[in-house]
Design a protein around this motif. Sequence first.
Motif, PDB file in Angstrom:
ATOM      1  N   ALA A 119       0.830  -1.207   0.000  1.00  0.00           N
ATOM      2  CA  ALA A 119       0.000   0.000   0.000  1.00  0.00           C
ATOM      3  C   ALA A 119       0.864   1.257   0.000  1.00  0.00           C
ATOM      4  CB  ALA A 119      -0.926  -0.004   1.218  1.00  0.00           C
ATOM      5  N   ALA A 120       1.917   1.264   0.806  1.00  0.00           N
ATOM      6  CA  ALA A 120       2.803   2.428   0.872  1.00  0.00           C
ATOM      7  C   ALA A 120       3.480   2.674  -0.474  1.00  0.00           C
ATOM      8  CB  ALA A 120       3.852   2.219   1.960  1.00  0.00           C
ATOM      9  N   TYR A 121       3.842   1.610  -1.162  1.00  0.00           N
ATOM     10  CA  TYR A 121       4.486   1.748  -2.471  1.00  0.00           C
ATOM     11  C   TYR A 121       3.536   2.391  -3.481  1.00  0.00           C
ATOM     12  CZ  TYR A 121       6.677   0.435  -6.891  1.00  0.00           C
ATOM     13  OH  TYR A 121       7.215   0.457  -8.154  1.00  0.00           O
ATOM     14  N   VAL A 122       2.288   1.944  -3.486  1.00  0.00           N
ATOM     15  CA  VAL A 122       1.297   2.525  -4.408  1.00  0.00           C
ATOM     16  C   VAL A 122       1.014   3.975  -4.053  1.00  0.00           C
ATOM     17  CG1 VAL A 122      -1.101   2.382  -5.198  1.00  0.00           C
ATOM     18  CG2 VAL A 122       0.244   0.288  -4.913  1.00  0.00           C
ATOM     19  N   TYR A 123       0.842   4.272  -2.769  1.00  0.00           N
ATOM     20  CA  TYR A 123       0.567   5.644  -2.349  1.00  0.00           C
ATOM     21  C   TYR A 123       1.716   6.585  -2.713  1.00  0.00           C
ATOM     22  CZ  TYR A 123      -3.388   3.987   0.439  1.00  0.00           C
ATOM     23  OH  TYR A 123      -4.573   3.443   0.845  1.00  0.00           O
ATOM     24  N   ALA A 124       2.954   6.114  -2.566  1.00  0.00           N
ATOM     25  CA  ALA A 124       4.108   6.966  -2.822  1.00  0.00           C
ATOM     26  C   ALA A 124       4.377   7.166  -4.308  1.00  0.00           C
ATOM     27  CB  ALA A 124       5.349   6.376  -2.153  1.00  0.00           C
ATOM     28  N   ARG A 125       4.020   6.180  -5.121  1.00  0.00           N
ATOM     29  CA  ARG A 125       4.328   6.268  -6.543  1.00  0.00           C
ATOM     30  C   ARG A 125       3.181   6.850  -7.367  1.00  0.00           C
ATOM     31  NH1 ARG A 125       8.987   5.942  -5.178  1.00  0.00           N
ATOM     32  NH2 ARG A 125      10.512   4.399  -5.938  1.00  0.00           N
ATOM     33  N   ARG A 126       1.969   6.596  -6.978  1.00  0.00           N
ATOM     34  CA  ARG A 126       0.808   7.099  -7.719  1.00  0.00           C
ATOM     35  C   ARG A 126       0.054   8.098  -6.846  1.00  0.00           C
ATOM     36  NH1 ARG A 126      -1.641   1.534 -10.462  1.00  0.00           N
ATOM     37  NH2 ARG A 126       0.296   0.908 -11.550  1.00  0.00           N
ATOM     38  N   VAL A 134       1.840   1.649   7.452  1.00  0.00           N
ATOM     39  CA  VAL A 134       1.810   2.363   6.177  1.00  0.00           C
ATOM     40  C   VAL A 134       2.488   3.723   6.320  1.00  0.00           C
ATOM     41  CG1 VAL A 134       0.284   3.464   4.485  1.00  0.00           C
ATOM     42  CG2 VAL A 134      -0.233   1.169   5.325  1.00  0.00           C
ATOM     43  N   PHE A 135       2.257   4.395   7.430  1.00  0.00           N
ATOM     44  CA  PHE A 135       2.870   5.703   7.663  1.00  0.00           C
ATOM     45  C   PHE A 135       4.393   5.620   7.648  1.00  0.00           C
ATOM     46  CE2 PHE A 135       4.598   8.744  10.796  1.00  0.00           C
ATOM     47  CZ  PHE A 135       4.294   9.926  10.140  1.00  0.00           C
ATOM     48  N   ILE A 136       4.943   4.627   8.331  1.00  0.00           N
ATOM     49  CA  ILE A 136       6.397   4.471   8.383  1.00  0.00           C
ATOM     50  C   ILE A 136       6.955   4.113   7.011  1.00  0.00           C
ATOM     51  CG2 ILE A 136       8.281   3.094   9.366  1.00  0.00           C
ATOM     52  CD1 ILE A 136       6.584   2.788  11.899  1.00  0.00           C
ATOM     53  N   LEU A 137       6.323   3.155   6.339  1.00  0.00           N
ATOM     54  CA  LEU A 137       6.830   2.686   5.050  1.00  0.00           C
ATOM     55  C   LEU A 137       6.644   3.720   3.951  1.00  0.00           C
ATOM     56  CD1 LEU A 137       5.549  -0.975   5.344  1.00  0.00           C
ATOM     57  CD2 LEU A 137       7.936  -0.307   5.169  1.00  0.00           C
ATOM     58  N   TYR A 138       5.589   4.523   4.035  1.00  0.00           N
ATOM     59  CA  TYR A 138       5.341   5.561   3.030  1.00  0.00           C
ATOM     60  C   TYR A 138       6.504   6.554   2.981  1.00  0.00           C
ATOM     61  CZ  TYR A 138       3.083   9.521   0.707  1.00  0.00           C
ATOM     62  OH  TYR A 138       2.788  10.567  -0.139  1.00  0.00           O
ATOM     63  N   LEU A 177      -7.414  10.363  -5.417  1.00  0.00           N
ATOM     64  CA  LEU A 177      -8.043   9.224  -4.744  1.00  0.00           C
ATOM     65  C   LEU A 177      -7.070   8.534  -3.800  1.00  0.00           C
ATOM     66  CD1 LEU A 177     -10.460   7.346  -4.376  1.00  0.00           C
ATOM     67  CD2 LEU A 177      -9.645   6.026  -6.351  1.00  0.00           C
ATOM     68  N   ASN A 178      -5.832   8.324  -4.260  1.00  0.00           N
ATOM     69  CA  ASN A 178      -4.837   7.691  -3.402  1.00  0.00           C
ATOM     70  C   ASN A 178      -4.481   8.570  -2.208  1.00  0.00           C
ATOM     71  OD1 ASN A 178      -4.712   5.390  -4.933  1.00  0.00           O
ATOM     72  ND2 ASN A 178      -2.861   5.964  -6.034  1.00  0.00           N
ATOM     73  N   ARG A 179      -4.406   9.877  -2.445  1.00  0.00           N
ATOM     74  CA  ARG A 179      -4.105  10.796  -1.349  1.00  0.00           C
ATOM     75  C   ARG A 179      -5.205  10.760  -0.298  1.00  0.00           C
ATOM     76  NH1 ARG A 179       0.233  12.775   1.177  1.00  0.00           N
ATOM     77  NH2 ARG A 179      -0.202  14.788   2.186  1.00  0.00           N
ATOM     78  N   PHE A 180      -6.459  10.752  -0.743  1.00  0.00           N
ATOM     79  CA  PHE A 180      -7.586  10.652   0.195  1.00  0.00           C
ATOM     80  C   PHE A 180      -7.558   9.322   0.935  1.00  0.00           C
ATOM     81  CE2 PHE A 180     -11.873   9.028   0.992  1.00  0.00           C
ATOM     82  CZ  PHE A 180     -12.344   9.995   1.873  1.00  0.00           C
ATOM     83  N   SER A 181      -7.281   8.246   0.205  1.00  0.00           N
ATOM     84  CA  SER A 181      -7.234   6.918   0.834  1.00  0.00           C
ATOM     85  C   SER A 181      -6.129   6.849   1.874  1.00  0.00           C
ATOM     86  CB  SER A 181      -7.014   5.847  -0.237  1.00  0.00           C
ATOM     87  OG  SER A 181      -6.899   4.569   0.344  1.00  0.00           O
TER      88      SER A 181
END
Length: 277
Positions: free
Chosen positions: A94-101, A155-159, A105-109
């Motif tokens: 999840a952190a990888y997807v949030y950081a790359r895309r 997720v916070f740490i990995l992001y 929608l991803n920012r809200f998620s």
Amino acid sequence: MSTNKFIRTYMPWGKNVLVWVISLVTIAPLILIVINSLKDSAQASSMGMDLPTSLHFSNFKTVFEQGKLAGSLWNSVLYAGVSTLLCVLLASMAAYVYARRKSRLNRFSYLFMLLGLAMPLNYFTLMKMMQLLHLVNTQFGIIILYAAVQIPLSVFILYGFVGGVPKELDEAGIIDGCGPIRLFFEIILPLLKPAAVTVFILAFLNSWNEFLLPLYFLNSASQWPMTLSVYNFFGQFQMQWNLVSADIVLTSLPVVIVYLLGQRFIIAGMTAGSVKG
């Protein structure tokens, strides 16, 4: 002596003394428990800091047999271990997807997921949901709950850590023919090792020490983790403080070992997660 010189001379000593005092206050309960776990029942009745007149290591054997800790130990290892592995895997993806895309929608998620860091669990609605899915009093259900509770912080740490991995590595992997799954597991995930180990240790410690979730959602004593076994043991042997102390030592020992083995990864991972992203 001027004020500035006084501060430069004595302030470091004052900080060191303060740190030592805080450390002693923090570690005092652990020392108290260890000392009393080695006493006989009469000497441990006062729960004092005096050293035992003779060492009674048989207290640990008695606790392990009468407290039936073998089954509870296996349950705790199963719940904490499997849920932590599941948490690390899902949180890193999840952190990888949030950081790359970084779409809206991803920012809200991502921000919505971080609400889990501050908002308390609503046990009434959670119980209804668990009953609807037939997960109450099941090992699979408690593993899912443990993992879900730890995912927001993970997720916070990995992001923050993923943000420091160059995007050029993604592009190079795609050029070499890597698909999304292979790209993540063979290139990105190995680079996340410090943060992933940090997440593993923190999630494992929190899951091992969890008390309320198994209390609410596990009705069978055969499925209880160590925390509930300690609670039950205390109710049966509350006047034998040597056995209660030995029980607490056995329950806490795996947590202390895991923390000591991975504390350097915790510092590195928490630093990365707090200054990036």
